[in-house]
Design an enzyme around this catalytic site. Sequence first.
Site, PDB file in Angstrom:
ATOM      1  N   ASP A   3       0.840  -1.189   0.000  1.00 13.28           N
ATOM      2  CA  ASP A   3       0.000   0.000   0.000  1.00 13.28           C
ATOM      3  C   ASP A   3       0.879   1.244   0.000  1.00 13.28           C
ATOM      4  OD1 ASP A   3      -2.232   1.616   0.039  1.00 13.28           O
ATOM      5  OD2 ASP A   3      -2.805   1.144   2.102  1.00 13.28           O
ATOM      6  N   LYS A   4       0.230   2.373  -0.196  1.00 14.28           N
ATOM      7  CA  LYS A   4       0.872   3.687  -0.155  1.00 14.28           C
ATOM      8  C   LYS A   4      -0.039   4.631   0.600  1.00 14.28           C
ATOM      9  CE  LYS A   4       0.486   7.972  -2.185  1.00 14.28           C
ATOM     10  NZ  LYS A   4      -0.778   8.752  -2.263  1.00 14.28           N
ATOM     11  N   HIS A   5       0.552   5.601   1.278  1.00 17.29           N
ATOM     12  CA  HIS A   5      -0.248   6.602   1.970  1.00 17.29           C
ATOM     13  C   HIS A   5       0.416   7.962   1.854  1.00 17.29           C
ATOM     14  CE1 HIS A   5      -3.342   7.867   4.849  1.00 17.29           C
ATOM     15  NE2 HIS A   5      -2.424   8.719   5.272  1.00 17.29           N
ATOM     16  N   SER A   6      -0.403   8.996   1.709  1.00 24.39           N
ATOM     17  CA  SER A   6       0.090  10.371   1.640  1.00 24.39           C
ATOM     18  C   SER A   6      -0.288  11.127   2.902  1.00 24.39           C
ATOM     19  CB  SER A   6      -0.510  11.081   0.417  1.00 24.39           C
ATOM     20  OG  SER A   6      -0.228  12.471   0.464  1.00 24.39           O
ATOM     21  N   THR A  34      -9.203  11.222  -0.269  1.00 23.87           N
ATOM     22  CA  THR A  34      -9.448  10.221  -1.312  1.00 23.87           C
ATOM     23  C   THR A  34     -10.887   9.710  -1.265  1.00 23.87           C
ATOM     24  OG1 THR A  34      -7.124   9.538  -1.301  1.00 23.87           O
ATOM     25  CG2 THR A  34      -8.713   7.976  -2.203  1.00 23.87           C
ATOM     26  N   ARG A  37      -9.412  15.732  15.397  1.00 29.90           N
ATOM     27  CA  ARG A  37      -8.202  16.474  15.010  1.00 29.90           C
ATOM     28  C   ARG A  37      -8.496  17.482  13.912  1.00 29.90           C
ATOM     29  NH1 ARG A  37      -4.624  12.371  12.635  1.00 29.90           N
ATOM     30  NH2 ARG A  37      -3.211  14.104  12.229  1.00 29.90           N
ATOM     31  N   SER A  75      -1.925   7.733  13.427  1.00 31.33           N
ATOM     32  CA  SER A  75      -3.125   7.661  12.602  1.00 31.33           C
ATOM     33  C   SER A  75      -2.869   6.874  11.325  1.00 31.33           C
ATOM     34  CB  SER A  75      -3.613   9.074  12.261  1.00 31.33           C
ATOM     35  OG  SER A  75      -4.738   9.015  11.408  1.00 31.33           O
ATOM     36  N   LYS A 129      -3.931   2.307  10.819  1.00 33.69           N
ATOM     37  CA  LYS A 129      -4.774   1.770   9.736  1.00 33.69           C
ATOM     38  C   LYS A 129      -3.997   0.767   8.890  1.00 33.69           C
ATOM     39  CE  LYS A 129      -5.987   5.884   8.066  1.00 33.69           C
ATOM     40  NZ  LYS A 129      -5.737   6.938   9.057  1.00 33.69           N
ATOM     41  N   LYS A 130      -2.725   1.080   8.635  1.00 32.52           N
ATOM     42  CA  LYS A 130      -1.928   0.209   7.779  1.00 32.52           C
ATOM     43  C   LYS A 130      -1.587  -1.105   8.480  1.00 32.52           C
ATOM     44  CE  LYS A 130      -2.126   3.303   4.638  1.00 32.52           C
ATOM     45  NZ  LYS A 130      -3.121   3.120   3.556  1.00 32.52           N
TER      46      LYS A 130
END
Length: 435
Positions: free
Chosen positions: A80-83, A120, A168, A183, A187-188
């Site tokens: 996966d990827k996260h920004s 997203t 937040r 955070s 999730k990951k």
Amino acid sequence: MIPQEIIRRKRDGDELDAAEISSFIAALAAGQLSEGQIGAFAMAVWFKGMSRAEIVALTLAMADSGDRLQWADIDRPIADKHSTGGVGDNVSLMLAPIAAACGLAVPMISGRGLGHTGGTLDKLESIPGYMITPDADLFRKVVKEAGCAIIGQTGTLAPADGRLYAVRDVTATVDSIPLITASILSKKLAAGLETLVLDVKVGNGAFMADRGQAEILARSLVEVANGAGVKTSALITDMNQPLADSAGNAVEMRNCLDFLAGRKADTRLEIVVLAFAAEMLVKSGIAASSDEAERMARQALSSGKAAEVFARMVSMLGGPADLIENPDRHLARAPVAKPVPAARSGWLAACDARGIGVSVIDLGGGRRHPADWIDHRVGFSELLPLGTRVNAGEPIALVHAADEAGAERAAAALAAHYRITEDKPELTPVIAGLI
């Protein structure tokens, strides 16, 4: 556990132990804390910070506040990827199907808009029928058969983070390195990943405007994730201007479809998408080198395979089967579209990317409060990149608004967010480093 005592200790700068953090997060997940207590805790962390041990404890407590996914029946690497969030950052929408088309399984747990940044999930909800919170069985089926699924947090996946995330957003505690780290990674970890690539934004449109702070956040994320057993790296990318040439929800979804159709080549967006695809493929062992991985990603795009994966994902999650072929049939358009003229002739030298994100919110395309309704139609498209030569009165963007008054306000605001100079600017590279 007395919540106010934990809040007081953190407010006073004390280091909380793992048991205190775990009990506080368990109470948060169970709905036993008020929004005031959650906000006070977040603000105490913002001011006093957390040690690495506290961040690890917070991350694990939030990951363990719900179910953890298992992928034993899928014979692909789980990645996966996260920004960390930006303006016009719709990389995930294209990256997930590209990576899946190249042989990865991508169970992507995404979020909504946070502060001035777009989310997203909000973009995906511009697609009629798209289910952002499918049940676990459907989520697994889509990942297995389509190769990727982009969804939101369900009530059973890191539920503590879901509530903290919402508070937040409205308490000015978004840009806290411990809270961002916990955070993202909770999730990951709950998603059962084997590898993870992180996009840490830096610039005036990012939560980390300073390069040094961005590197601190990137190292925090990478060290905590690797320590938890997930092979992780981070790219630091520029957010001193919108990444895509659109900022909004439906407008960014159209941008995604154009990208998958090959109509966004040679852009900053393409550079970032391909760089992350290459990092994911190499990290997962699919490709032996970045060059090989980039060739695979380009082939997935040019062959149409990535678009097919995206279409299958959308259809399986309740969206229209013909979204790729007929976007105008399904993606709503704002009733007013108005060009934004350049204030003078010269070079687009700089812009306030954060201000552009705020302007999208002012149009109705984002939230000031967690329960706010979003107008998915509004935003900006055809944003010219910095370094473009313009003439006075020439359009630098197109504003999409619900009415004429809103369009006028947004056009004036957008024009004011750009600085036009006589000399051609020197631009920073879109990828600033690898951690």
